[in-house]
Design a protein around this motif. Structure first.
Motif, PDB file in Angstrom:
ATOM      1  N   LEU A  84       4.697  -4.329   5.326  1.00  0.00           N
ATOM      2  CA  LEU A  84       4.747  -5.388   4.537  1.00  0.00           C
ATOM      3  C   LEU A  84       5.313  -6.510   5.149  1.00  0.00           C
ATOM      4  CD1 LEU A  84       4.962  -6.431   1.594  1.00  0.00           C
ATOM      5  CD2 LEU A  84       7.422  -5.405   1.343  1.00  0.00           C
ATOM      6  N   LEU A  85       6.402  -6.535   5.999  1.00  0.00           N
ATOM      7  CA  LEU A  85       6.947  -7.498   6.762  1.00  0.00           C
ATOM      8  C   LEU A  85       6.152  -8.434   7.956  1.00  0.00           C
ATOM      9  CD1 LEU A  85      10.610  -6.328   7.100  1.00  0.00           C
ATOM     10  CD2 LEU A  85       9.805  -7.842   5.273  1.00  0.00           C
ATOM     11  N   CYS A  86       5.468  -7.255   8.535  1.00  0.00           N
ATOM     12  CA  CYS A  86       4.271  -8.002   9.208  1.00  0.00           C
ATOM     13  C   CYS A  86       3.232  -8.619   8.599  1.00  0.00           C
ATOM     14  CB  CYS A  86       3.671  -6.838  10.398  1.00  0.00           C
ATOM     15  SG  CYS A  86       4.840  -6.032  11.679  1.00  0.00           S
ATOM     16  N   ALA A  87       2.911  -8.116   7.527  1.00  0.00           N
ATOM     17  CA  ALA A  87       1.801  -9.289   6.628  1.00  0.00           C
ATOM     18  C   ALA A  87       2.589 -10.328   6.291  1.00  0.00           C
ATOM     19  CB  ALA A  87       1.603  -8.222   5.443  1.00  0.00           C
ATOM     20  N   THR A  88       3.704 -10.271   6.092  1.00  0.00           N
ATOM     21  CA  THR A  88       4.610 -11.459   5.902  1.00  0.00           C
ATOM     22  C   THR A  88       4.641 -12.396   6.871  1.00  0.00           C
ATOM     23  OG1 THR A  88       6.084 -10.487   4.207  1.00  0.00           O
ATOM     24  CG2 THR A  88       6.658 -12.721   5.244  1.00  0.00           C
ATOM     25  N   HIS A  89       4.695 -12.028   8.346  1.00  0.00           N
ATOM     26  CA  HIS A  89       4.424 -12.661   9.844  1.00  0.00           C
ATOM     27  C   HIS A  89       3.205 -13.131   9.529  1.00  0.00           C
ATOM     28  CE1 HIS A  89       8.449 -11.876  11.359  1.00  0.00           C
ATOM     29  NE2 HIS A  89       8.401 -10.685  11.127  1.00  0.00           N
ATOM     30  N   TYR A  90       2.016 -12.308   9.189  1.00  0.00           N
ATOM     31  CA  TYR A  90       0.708 -12.591   9.535  1.00  0.00           C
ATOM     32  C   TYR A  90       0.305 -13.914   8.755  1.00  0.00           C
ATOM     33  CZ  TYR A  90      -4.216 -12.205   8.347  1.00  0.00           C
ATOM     34  OH  TYR A  90      -5.501 -12.457   8.245  1.00  0.00           O
ATOM     35  N   ASN A  91       0.912 -13.868   7.549  1.00  0.00           N
ATOM     36  CA  ASN A  91       0.067 -14.785   6.551  1.00  0.00           C
ATOM     37  C   ASN A  91       0.879 -16.209   6.846  1.00  0.00           C
ATOM     38  OD1 ASN A  91      -1.736 -14.574   4.465  1.00  0.00           O
ATOM     39  ND2 ASN A  91       0.051 -14.658   2.841  1.00  0.00           N
ATOM     40  N   ALA A  92       2.307 -16.166   7.303  1.00  0.00           N
ATOM     41  CA  ALA A  92       3.041 -17.481   7.952  1.00  0.00           C
ATOM     42  C   ALA A  92       2.284 -18.051   9.024  1.00  0.00           C
ATOM     43  CB  ALA A  92       4.336 -17.202   8.091  1.00  0.00           C
ATOM     44  N   SER A  93       1.855 -17.120  10.059  1.00  0.00           N
ATOM     45  CA  SER A  93       1.460 -17.442  11.462  1.00  0.00           C
ATOM     46  C   SER A  93       0.023 -18.182  11.185  1.00  0.00           C
ATOM     47  CB  SER A  93       1.600 -16.215  12.388  1.00  0.00           C
ATOM     48  OG  SER A  93       2.938 -15.844  12.403  1.00  0.00           O
ATOM     49  N   TYR A  94      -0.859 -17.712  10.542  1.00  0.00           N
ATOM     50  CA  TYR A  94      -2.192 -17.717  10.527  1.00  0.00           C
ATOM     51  C   TYR A  94      -2.425 -18.635   9.734  1.00  0.00           C
ATOM     52  CZ  TYR A  94      -2.658 -14.065  13.852  1.00  0.00           C
ATOM     53  OH  TYR A  94      -2.514 -12.949  14.946  1.00  0.00           O
ATOM     54  N   GLU A  95      -1.837 -18.914   8.274  1.00  0.00           N
ATOM     55  CA  GLU A  95      -2.051 -19.914   7.398  1.00  0.00           C
ATOM     56  C   GLU A  95      -3.551 -19.791   6.756  1.00  0.00           C
ATOM     57  OE1 GLU A  95      -0.417 -23.679   8.521  1.00  0.00           O
ATOM     58  OE2 GLU A  95       1.889 -23.022   8.362  1.00  0.00           O
ATOM     59  N   ASN A  96      -4.304 -20.985   7.106  1.00  0.00           N
ATOM     60  CA  ASN A  96      -5.926 -20.885   6.569  1.00  0.00           C
ATOM     61  C   ASN A  96      -6.647 -20.569   7.619  1.00  0.00           C
ATOM     62  OD1 ASN A  96      -4.964 -21.923   4.112  1.00  0.00           O
ATOM     63  ND2 ASN A  96      -4.757 -23.945   4.606  1.00  0.00           N
ATOM     64  N   ARG A  97      -6.273 -20.056   8.799  1.00  0.00           N
ATOM     65  CA  ARG A  97      -6.990 -19.661  10.138  1.00  0.00           C
ATOM     66  C   ARG A  97      -7.685 -18.439   9.939  1.00  0.00           C
ATOM     67  NH1 ARG A  97      -5.089 -19.386  14.684  1.00  0.00           N
ATOM     68  NH2 ARG A  97      -2.860 -19.258  14.212  1.00  0.00           N
ATOM     69  N   ALA A  98      -7.238 -17.535   8.758  1.00  0.00           N
ATOM     70  CA  ALA A  98      -7.472 -15.896   8.593  1.00  0.00           C
ATOM     71  C   ALA A  98      -7.399 -15.670   7.453  1.00  0.00           C
ATOM     72  CB  ALA A  98      -6.573 -15.234   9.702  1.00  0.00           C
ATOM     73  N   PRO A  99      -8.076 -14.534   6.958  1.00  0.00           N
ATOM     74  CA  PRO A  99      -8.250 -14.015   5.603  1.00  0.00           C
ATOM     75  C   PRO A  99      -6.750 -13.533   5.176  1.00  0.00           C
ATOM     76  CG  PRO A  99      -9.953 -12.843   6.953  1.00  0.00           C
ATOM     77  CD  PRO A  99      -8.942 -13.696   7.820  1.00  0.00           C
ATOM     78  N   SER A 100      -6.433 -13.862   3.912  1.00  0.00           N
ATOM     79  CA  SER A 100      -5.162 -13.397   3.250  1.00  0.00           C
ATOM     80  C   SER A 100      -5.122 -11.869   3.400  1.00  0.00           C
ATOM     81  CB  SER A 100      -5.117 -13.754   1.839  1.00  0.00           C
ATOM     82  OG  SER A 100      -4.818 -15.223   1.859  1.00  0.00           O
ATOM     83  N   PRO A 101      -3.997 -11.199   3.571  1.00  0.00           N
ATOM     84  CA  PRO A 101      -4.077  -9.594   3.501  1.00  0.00           C
ATOM     85  C   PRO A 101      -3.674  -8.956   2.284  1.00  0.00           C
ATOM     86  CG  PRO A 101      -1.793 -10.727   4.039  1.00  0.00           C
ATOM     87  CD  PRO A 101      -2.593 -11.792   4.021  1.00  0.00           C
ATOM     88  N   SER A 102      -4.166  -7.744   2.250  1.00  0.00           N
ATOM     89  CA  SER A 102      -3.637  -6.924   1.249  1.00  0.00           C
ATOM     90  C   SER A 102      -2.262  -5.835   1.818  1.00  0.00           C
ATOM     91  CB  SER A 102      -4.907  -6.115   0.479  1.00  0.00           C
ATOM     92  OG  SER A 102      -5.817  -6.955  -0.035  1.00  0.00           O
ATOM     93  N   VAL A 103      -1.861  -5.375   1.051  1.00  0.00           N
ATOM     94  CA  VAL A 103      -0.845  -4.618   1.549  1.00  0.00           C
ATOM     95  C   VAL A 103      -0.745  -3.137   0.604  1.00  0.00           C
ATOM     96  CG1 VAL A 103       1.703  -3.954   2.252  1.00  0.00           C
ATOM     97  CG2 VAL A 103       0.766  -6.306   2.235  1.00  0.00           C
ATOM     98  N   VAL A 104      -1.058  -2.068   1.281  1.00  0.00           N
ATOM     99  CA  VAL A 104      -1.245  -0.657   0.464  1.00  0.00           C
ATOM    100  C   VAL A 104      -0.138   0.215   1.154  1.00  0.00           C
ATOM    101  CG1 VAL A 104      -2.353   0.972  -0.517  1.00  0.00           C
ATOM    102  CG2 VAL A 104      -3.448  -1.191  -0.422  1.00  0.00           C
ATOM    103  N   THR A 105       1.002   0.759   0.608  1.00  0.00           N
ATOM    104  CA  THR A 105       1.788   1.682   1.336  1.00  0.00           C
ATOM    105  C   THR A 105       1.878   2.835   0.836  1.00  0.00           C
ATOM    106  OG1 THR A 105       3.819   0.996   0.261  1.00  0.00           O
ATOM    107  CG2 THR A 105       3.138  -0.487   2.340  1.00  0.00           C
ATOM    108  N   PHE A 106       2.526   3.872   1.352  1.00  0.00           N
ATOM    109  CA  PHE A 106       2.803   5.224   1.191  1.00  0.00           C
ATOM    110  C   PHE A 106       4.252   5.688   1.417  1.00  0.00           C
ATOM    111  CE2 PHE A 106      -1.806   4.555   2.476  1.00  0.00           C
ATOM    112  CZ  PHE A 106      -2.327   4.889   1.162  1.00  0.00           C
ATOM    113  N   GLY A 107       4.799   6.163   0.367  1.00  0.00           N
ATOM    114  CA  GLY A 107       6.281   6.627   0.435  1.00  0.00           C
ATOM    115  C   GLY A 107       7.214   5.617   1.135  1.00  0.00           C
ATOM    116  N   GLY A 108       6.948   4.381   1.028  1.00  0.00           N
ATOM    117  CA  GLY A 108       7.761   3.251   1.546  1.00  0.00           C
ATOM    118  C   GLY A 108       9.081   3.078   0.806  1.00  0.00           C
ATOM    119  N   PRO A 109      10.091   2.560   1.737  1.00  0.00           N
ATOM    120  CA  PRO A 109      11.412   2.346   1.159  1.00  0.00           C
ATOM    121  C   PRO A 109      11.526   1.063   0.466  1.00  0.00           C
ATOM    122  CG  PRO A 109      11.351   2.007   3.463  1.00  0.00           C
ATOM    123  CD  PRO A 109       9.863   2.430   3.240  1.00  0.00           C
TER     124      PRO A 109
END
Length: 309
Positions: A224-249
Motif C-alpha cells: 500500500l505504501l509503495c503504491a503511494t510512492h509510485y503514484n506520487a513519483s510517476y504522476e501522469n507518466r504511468a498508469p494508476s495502480p490498484s492495491v489488493v492485499t491479504f491478511g494485512g495490518p
C-alpha cells in the motif's frame, strides 16, 4: 470514512450511494503458520485463498468503483504474494509458478530493512480495471508488484515499530496536519521503493499496462505504501495502480487514511481481504483501536473455511 465490512452492507441497487458486494472467501495463514506449513520440496509458503464468485464493490461517484475481481484474479494475486517469499531461482519449483501465469521481471531487497518485493509481468485479458480478468475480451499486459511478508528477524522487528509517527517520508508534496503512520512500515516502504522505482519505471512507462500492488501481512503494508510512492513519483507518466492485499495490518491514523483514500491514491481500487481466524489480525485489533489505527481501503471479512488455493 470507516471501511465497509462484507456481510454488513445493505444491498439496494436503486440507491445511488449504496455499496453492494458478492461474498468472497479468503484464508491467508499467518507468517508463523506459514513457516510450519512450507512445502519441503518447493519451499513455497502455504497461501490459501477461497473465492467462489466475483466481487463487485460500487459506490456511485465515489473513489471506490471496483470492477469485477474474479476468483481467477484473486487466486493469481494470492499466488504472486506467496511466490514473493522465494528467490527467483527457486520459484520454478513452486506449483504456483505455472498456474499463476506470471513472469518474474525483477526482485529487490532493501538492505536496511531487508524488506523485499518481486515485480511480475503477465498478459491479462480485459483492459483498464487492473484486475487481470481472464474472462473479458481483449488482451492487456499487467504488471504485478508483490511485496514479501516477514521472512527474517529484521522484518519482525519492523512489525514491532508500531509507534505512529508523522508521515513525512511518503513522497507527498502536501499532508494534512497530524497525518500519522506506523513507523516501521514507513521506513521499510521508503527503502523498498528506492529499490523498486528503477526496474518498475522501465516496465510501466514503456507500455500501456495495468499495475497492481499486492502482498501478505507485512507485504500488504509495504504494498500500500509503495503504491503511494509510485503514484506520487510517476504522476501522469504511468498508469494508476490498484492495491489488493491479504491478511494485512492497519498502518495509519484516520487523518492519513482519508488522505490516502481521497488524495494520494484517489480513484485507485484498494481492497483488503481478511478473515476472523487470522491470529495476527485477531490479536492486534484491540491494540490498533486503542492507538487510533484505521483501514485505508475496503476491508472484506472473508470465510476461512472454504479454501480454493
Amino acid at each position: 470514512g470507516r471501511s465497509q465490512k462484507a456481510g454488513r452492507q445493505v444491498f439496494n441497487k436503486n440507491h445511488p450511494n449504496t455499496y453492494y458486494t458478492h461474498l468472497i472467501c479468503c484464508y491467508c495463514v499467518s507468517e508463523p503458520t506459514m513457516a510450519r506449513t512450507t512445502s519441503a520440496a518447493a519451499g513455497t509458503p502455504s497461501f490459501i485463498l477461497a473465492t467462489f464468485c466475483s466481487v463487485h464493490l460500487l459506490l456511485a461517484g465515489g473513489a471506490y468503483a471496483f470492477g469485477a475481481y474474479t476468483e481467477a484474479t484473486l487466486r493469481r494475486l494470492a499466488q504472486a504474494s506467496s511466490l514473493s517469499y522465494l528467490d527467483v531461482e527457486r520459484m520454478s519449483s513452486s506449483p504456483y509458478y505455472e498456474s499463476c501465469e506470471l513472469e518474474p521481471m525483477a526482485q529487490v531487497v532493501d538492505a536496511e530493512s531487508e524488506s523485499g518485493a518481486t515485480v511480475f509481468r503477465t498478459k491479462s485479458k480485459g483492459g483498464g480495471n487492473g484486475n487481470g480478468d481472464e474472462e473479458a475480451e481483449g488482451t492487456r499486459e499487467a504488471v504485478v508488484v508483490a511485496c514479501r511478508g516477514s521472512a527474517n528477524p529484521k522484518n519482525f522487528g519492523t512489525n514491532l515499530k508500531f509507534n505512529l509517527v508523522p508521515a513525512t517520508r511518503l513522497s507527498q508534496n502536501y499532508l494534512p496536519e497530524n497525518a500519522l503512520v506506523h513507523e516501521g512500515f514507513q521506513t521499510a516502504s521508503v527503502g523498498l521503493w528506492r529499490e523498486l522505482s528503477s526496474p518498475l519505471e522501465e516496465l510501466v512507462t514503456a507500455s500501456n499496462c495495468d499495475v497492481v500492488f499486492t502482498g501478505h501481512s507485512l507485504g500488504a503494508a509495504t504494498a500500500l505504501l509503495c503504491a503511494t510512492h509510485y503514484n506520487a513519483s510517476y504522476e501522469n507518466r504511468a498508469p494508476s495502480p490498484s492495491v489488493v492485499t491479504f491478511g494485512g495490518p492497519r498502518l495509519c491514523n484516520s487523518v492519513l487514511a482519508r488522505h490516502l483514500r481521497n488524495e494520494a491514491l484517489g480513484g485507485c481500487d484498494i481492497l483488503h481481504l481478511v478473515h476472523s481466524k487470522d491470529p495476527v489480525l485477531a490479536n492486534n485489533r484491540k491494540l490498533w483501536d486503542e492507538l487510533g489505527f484505521e483501514d485505508v481501503g475496503i476491508e472484506l471479512e472473508c470465510d476461512p473455511n472454504r479454501p480454493v488455493v
